[in-house]
Design a protein around this motif. Structure first.
Motif, mmCIF file in Angstrom:
data_model
loop_
_atom_site.group_PDB
_atom_site.id
_atom_site.type_symbol
_atom_site.label_atom_id
_atom_site.label_comp_id
_atom_site.label_asym_id
_atom_site.label_seq_id
_atom_site.Cartn_x
_atom_site.Cartn_y
_atom_site.Cartn_z
ATOM 1 N N UNK A 1 5.986 1.860 20.590
ATOM 2 C CA UNK A 1 5.021 0.880 20.073
ATOM 3 C C UNK A 1 3.870 1.504 19.298
ATOM 4 N N UNK A 2 3.699 2.809 19.401
ATOM 5 C CA UNK A 2 2.518 3.448 18.836
ATOM 6 C C UNK A 2 2.734 4.100 17.476
ATOM 7 N N UNK A 3 3.980 4.237 17.061
ATOM 8 C CA UNK A 3 4.259 4.900 15.803
ATOM 9 C C UNK A 3 5.024 4.006 14.848
ATOM 10 N N UNK A 4 5.353 4.563 13.702
ATOM 11 C CA UNK A 4 6.130 3.844 12.697
ATOM 12 C C UNK A 4 7.140 4.795 12.060
ATOM 13 N N UNK A 5 8.288 4.275 11.662
ATOM 14 C CA UNK A 5 9.279 5.142 11.025
ATOM 15 C C UNK A 5 8.762 5.691 9.699
ATOM 16 N N UNK A 6 9.135 6.906 9.397
ATOM 17 C CA UNK A 6 8.746 7.505 8.121
ATOM 18 C C UNK A 6 9.531 6.858 6.984
ATOM 19 N N UNK A 7 9.023 7.032 5.782
ATOM 20 C CA UNK A 7 9.740 6.508 4.621
ATOM 21 C C UNK A 7 11.101 7.168 4.477
ATOM 22 N N UNK A 8 11.186 8.451 4.841
ATOM 23 C CA UNK A 8 12.475 9.137 4.792
ATOM 24 C C UNK A 8 13.480 8.500 5.740
ATOM 25 N N UNK A 9 13.010 8.044 6.909
ATOM 26 C CA UNK A 9 13.892 7.366 7.859
ATOM 27 C C UNK A 9 14.382 6.048 7.285
ATOM 28 N N UNK A 10 13.478 5.294 6.675
ATOM 29 C CA UNK A 10 13.852 4.010 6.070
ATOM 30 C C UNK A 10 14.865 4.231 4.949
ATOM 31 N N UNK A 11 14.641 5.255 4.131
ATOM 32 C CA UNK A 11 15.564 5.563 3.032
ATOM 33 C C UNK A 11 16.930 5.997 3.563
ATOM 34 N N UNK A 12 16.923 6.804 4.626
ATOM 35 C CA UNK A 12 18.185 7.257 5.219
ATOM 36 C C UNK A 12 18.971 6.076 5.766
ATOM 37 N N UNK A 13 18.259 5.128 6.386
ATOM 38 C CA UNK A 13 18.929 3.938 6.887
ATOM 39 C C UNK A 13 19.591 3.156 5.767
ATOM 40 N N UNK A 14 18.887 2.982 4.669
ATOM 41 C CA UNK A 14 19.454 2.246 3.536
ATOM 42 C C UNK A 14 20.691 2.948 2.981
ATOM 43 N N UNK A 15 20.648 4.274 2.943
ATOM 44 C CA UNK A 15 21.806 5.026 2.471
ATOM 45 C C UNK A 15 23.021 4.812 3.373
#
Length: 213
Positions: free
Chosen positions: A181-195
């Motif tokens: 609950x205290x953090x957020x995914x990095x943009x790299x994580x979001x991009x990796x998910x989309x890939x």
């Protein structure tokens, strides 16, 4: 006495309310507390706990109230979770056991890393069926018939590697859910998910998705 039992005994001694602990066989301990009956817990060093292994521990130690996966990397299969819960045996990490002892709910405790997130998705009315494949993997059926496979990621700020590791270990998911609950995914994580073909999100976004289908 196996190594994980030795470490568990050292750890349990510092838990509030515990007066003593002793080994039982090679892979279990008996815990004495101030105000409650003695507790027996099996301590496993397995990397993965499936239904067969859970059954073996129960047969070897019929009095167990808790099965502990001592390794931080331990993965619990859904069949093992169902077997243990059906037999009123708690399950999870050594931290889960430590927390459950003072609360007096050892036999109903569930892995503390995933408990609250698992409960959240079960409270959404539009989710008509929950199939727990692993401790962190659920297949959810929504009221409109849509199914979503979700995977929990515990890291504070998940990276691309965390998303790829989840996918590689447990197979494709529709949602990589950052449950911290205290953090957020990095943009790299979001991009990796989309890939890979999945969305990386926090609870508010997932809740909206589940409610709206």
């Amino acid at each position: 006495m196996k190594w994980q039992v030795r470490y568990a005994l050292e750890n349990i001694g510092g838990v509030r309310g515990v007066t003593s602990a002793e080994p039982v066989g090679d892979e279990a301990i008996r815990i004495t507390t101030q105000d409650l009956p003695d507790i027996m817990a099996a301590i496993s060093a397995a990397e993965t706990i499936d239904a067969g292994l859970a059954t073996r521990y129960h047969e070897e130690y019929p009095e167990i109230e808790f099965l502990c996966g001592y390794r931080k990397t331990c993965v619990w299969e859904g069949g093992a979770i169902r077997y243990l819960e059906d037999n009123r045996i708690g399950w999870g990490s050594i931290g889960t056991l430590d927390s459950a002892i003072p609360e007096g709910n050892v036999s109903t405790a569930a892995h503390k890393d995933f408990f609250f997130s698992d409960r959240l998705i079960r409270q959404i009315r539009s989710v008509t069926n929950v199939e727990r494949e692993f401790d962190r993997i659920h297949t959810l059926t929504l009221a409109n018939g849509r199914t979503l496979r979700t995977g929990m990621i515990m890291q504070y700020e998940p990276t691309a590697d965390a998303v790829r590791s989840l996918w590689d270990r447990f197979g494709p998911v529709d949602i990589a859910w950052n449950i911290n609950p205290n953090g957020n995914p990095t943009q790299n994580a979001i991009d990796a998910g989309r890939e890979l073909g999945c969305e990386v999100m926090k609870w508010d976004a997932l809740k909206a998705l589940l409610k709206n289908g």
